[in-house]
Enzyme design. Sequence first.
Site, PDB file in Angstrom:
ATOM      1  N   HIS A 164     -29.775  40.994   9.288  1.00  0.00           N
ATOM      2  CA  HIS A 164     -29.150  39.867   9.999  1.00  0.00           C
ATOM      3  C   HIS A 164     -27.651  39.774   9.790  1.00  0.00           C
ATOM      4  O   HIS A 164     -26.978  39.027  10.485  1.00  0.00           O
ATOM      5  CB  HIS A 164     -29.825  38.559   9.558  1.00  0.00           C
ATOM      6  CG  HIS A 164     -31.238  38.458  10.038  1.00  0.00           C
ATOM      7  ND1 HIS A 164     -31.597  37.741  11.151  1.00  0.00           N
ATOM      8  CD2 HIS A 164     -32.388  39.031   9.584  1.00  0.00           C
ATOM      9  CE1 HIS A 164     -32.904  37.854  11.349  1.00  0.00           C
ATOM     10  NE2 HIS A 164     -33.403  38.633  10.405  1.00  0.00           N
ATOM     11  N   ASP A 371     -19.326  37.955  11.094  1.00  0.00           N
ATOM     12  CA  ASP A 371     -20.617  37.298  11.245  1.00  0.00           C
ATOM     13  C   ASP A 371     -21.554  38.283  11.914  1.00  0.00           C
ATOM     14  O   ASP A 371     -21.172  38.913  12.910  1.00  0.00           O
ATOM     15  CB  ASP A 371     -20.458  36.051  12.138  1.00  0.00           C
ATOM     16  CG  ASP A 371     -21.292  34.878  11.660  1.00  0.00           C
ATOM     17  OD1 ASP A 371     -22.317  35.119  11.021  1.00  0.00           O
ATOM     18  OD2 ASP A 371     -20.899  33.730  11.940  1.00  0.00           O
TER      19      ASP A 371
HETATM   20  C1  GDG Z   1     -27.298  34.696   9.239  1.00  0.00           C
HETATM   21  C2  GDG Z   1     -26.090  35.568   9.606  1.00  0.00           C
HETATM   22  C3  GDG Z   1     -26.862  35.549  11.973  1.00  0.00           C
HETATM   23  C4  GDG Z   1     -26.218  24.642  10.685  1.00  0.00           C
HETATM   24  N1  GDG Z   1     -25.951  23.408  10.247  1.00  0.00           N
HETATM   25  C5  GDG Z   1     -27.072  22.705  10.363  1.00  0.00           C
HETATM   26  C6  GDG Z   1     -28.059  23.518  10.897  1.00  0.00           C
HETATM   27  N2  GDG Z   1     -27.500  24.706  11.087  1.00  0.00           N
HETATM   28  C7  GDG Z   1     -28.193  25.874  11.674  1.00  0.00           C
HETATM   29  C8  GDG Z   1     -27.570  26.232  12.996  1.00  0.00           C
HETATM   30  C9  GDG Z   1     -27.933  27.707  13.118  1.00  0.00           C
HETATM   31  C10 GDG Z   1     -28.005  28.158  11.667  1.00  0.00           C
HETATM   32  O1  GDG Z   1     -28.050  26.991  10.848  1.00  0.00           O
HETATM   33  C11 GDG Z   1     -26.780  28.964  11.258  1.00  0.00           C
HETATM   34  O2  GDG Z   1     -26.925  30.236  11.831  1.00  0.00           O
HETATM   35  P1  GDG Z   1     -25.700  31.264  11.933  1.00  0.00           P
HETATM   36  O3  GDG Z   1     -26.127  32.393  12.753  1.00  0.00           O
HETATM   37  O4  GDG Z   1     -24.537  30.543  12.533  1.00  0.00           O
HETATM   38  O5  GDG Z   1     -25.327  31.670  10.451  1.00  0.00           O
HETATM   39  P2  GDG Z   1     -26.074  32.140   9.038  1.00  0.00           P
HETATM   40  O6  GDG Z   1     -26.798  31.017   8.420  1.00  0.00           O
HETATM   41  O7  GDG Z   1     -24.989  32.718   8.213  1.00  0.00           O
HETATM   42  O8  GDG Z   1     -27.140  33.276   9.451  1.00  0.00           O
HETATM   43  C12 GDG Z   1     -25.675  35.279  11.041  1.00  0.00           C
HETATM   44  C13 GDG Z   1     -28.101  34.816  11.506  1.00  0.00           C
HETATM   45  O9  GDG Z   1     -28.382  35.108  10.140  1.00  0.00           O
HETATM   46  C14 GDG Z   1     -29.322  35.217  12.335  1.00  0.00           C
HETATM   47  O10 GDG Z   1     -29.530  36.604  12.329  1.00  0.00           O
HETATM   48  O11 GDG Z   1     -26.513  35.060  13.271  1.00  0.00           O
HETATM   49  O12 GDG Z   1     -24.607  36.128  11.409  1.00  0.00           O
HETATM   50  O13 GDG Z   1     -24.998  35.308   8.714  1.00  0.00           O
HETATM   51  O14 GDG Z   1     -29.193  27.846  13.714  1.00  0.00           O
HETATM   52  O15 GDG Z   1     -28.112  25.389  14.001  1.00  0.00           O
HETATM   53  N3  GDG Z   1     -29.311  23.098  11.178  1.00  0.00           N
HETATM   54  C15 GDG Z   1     -29.607  21.796  10.904  1.00  0.00           C
HETATM   55  N4  GDG Z   1     -28.675  20.947  10.348  1.00  0.00           N
HETATM   56  C16 GDG Z   1     -27.423  21.355  10.061  1.00  0.00           C
HETATM   57  O16 GDG Z   1     -26.607  20.561   9.568  1.00  0.00           O
HETATM   58  N5  GDG Z   1     -30.831  21.321  11.188  1.00  0.00           N
END
Ligand code: GDG
Length: 472
Positions: A164, A371
């Site tokens: 990921h 990312d």
């Molecule tokens: C890894 C990789 C890759 C955020 N704040 C809240 C909340 N979130 C949720 C978002 C989103 C998720 O968390 C964050 O996903 P990201 O993709 O932006 O980032 P990582 O956590 O670093 O994820 C990344 C991912 O894996 C998938 O393969 O895209 O590059 O680093 O879904 O909505 N959810 C809630 N409250 C919050 O305050 N409920």
Amino acid sequence: MRKTIIVSNRLPVKISETDGEFILHTSEGGLATGLGAVYREGNNIWVGWPGQEIIDLKDQEKVTKELRKTNLMPVFLTQEEINNFYEGFSNETLWPVFHYMAVYAHYEQVNWDAYYQVNQKFRDIILKVAEPGDIIWIHDYQLLLLPGMIRAALPEISIGFFQHIPFPSYELFRLIPWRAEILEGMLGADLMGFHTFDDTRHFLNAASRILPVNTSANVVSFNDRAIVVETFPMGIDYDKFVALGSDPMVLQQIKNLKENFQEDRLILSIDRLDYSKGILQRLQAFELLLQLHPEYIGKVVLYMIVVPSRDTVPQYKELRDEIDKQVGNINARFRTLAWHPIQYFYRSFPVETLSALYNFADICLVTPMRDGMNLVSKEYVASRNNNDGVLILSEMAGASKELIDAIIVNPNNIGAITRAIVDALDMPLAEQQRRMKQMRQLVSKFNIHHWVKLFMTRLQEVNEMQQNMLAR
Ligand code: GDG
């Protein structure tokens, strides 16, 4: 019956304990949603760490019994393993190197040993349930050795692996003392997936330079096996974010936001606390905006959510302190009696609040230094049911390869981010809609369910190909 075993470091649950009883709360994360349809079916299983240390054997039994009701199987980790395997090797070695921030990396033998042992611990649990003919789909950088360990025990089993986070260029990857062992571990899989073509290419390059393997196009020949390496950009649950836009709770929160912010334009920023997310650079760009364009003072608000994460790791704590300092400085420098430039929250919110913010914000500012994909950018797009709003997206996020109608910026170029904000604030509605419609089509089509199906179908095809090769 043939079953599918999903494996990830964390199980898609949170556990809470009251009076010796354990209650499970299932997680609503994107991966959990996408794989929900898979692991809940028949005798399929999801194996992973339940998220907290449970020492007492009786408690472990209780938790295991609860988890098994929903096809989940725990791997219990001790605090020392969490420290050395998870916080140590995973988050202080692999994470920084894979995100091109090698200066933050530590290379500690004790952490590597724990990483190896915990991967073995996962292997042992899997071997208790896996049978020849099963499909195993392993996720992410905490378990890079697991495919090879399972392969050694069950040579015929079907193994998929998806990473990921980014896979760095060879020049970065080679810094890791255990680079060959890591690649050999990954190459235990039959099919390996990354979010972007660049990650795939970097992996193939590292494998061919570090190991005595042959690579031809996207196939690595290793130990008389052919491993296919491909790009599978992950999607989100598009329908869920569309539907949330008409949820009464979300509508009420949008109404509250309208009352609070009235004519203000809102720029939204949502990340986990992480130095890879470019939060400080984003703050600098916002400060520069207010400095160069005083006409926006009193009119534009940066609504910034930082979700607590890994704050026992020293760099994360320092980052948090630095964010506090910068937000304080900017607010003190530019605020008026009636207006605060930055609304900063160091906490997480329910998904309904995120949806209200995605719906309400004029701009979503996503500027990671690196990312793997970045799901926030896709969730913003999915939430824009009126097809308006502007996404500013870092070219270093995997999502930028798909969301080409965003305003794409180099996150190191503070001036360019500031200009992108000005362009976004000035963008005519027709252009916003033209761009947003294109992005929504893409996010809708290549959603999380499509991603799961594509990977699983491809894994099956790869296995058939391998069997045909053996038969010849
Ligand atoms: C890894 C990789 C890759 C955020 N704040 C809240 C909340 N979130 C949720 C978002 C989103 C998720 O968390 C964050 O996903 P990201 O993709 O932006 O980032 P990582 O956590 O670093 O994820 C990344 C991912 O894996 C998938 O393969 O895209 O590059 O680093 O879904 O909505 N959810 C809630 N409250 C919050 O305050 N409920």
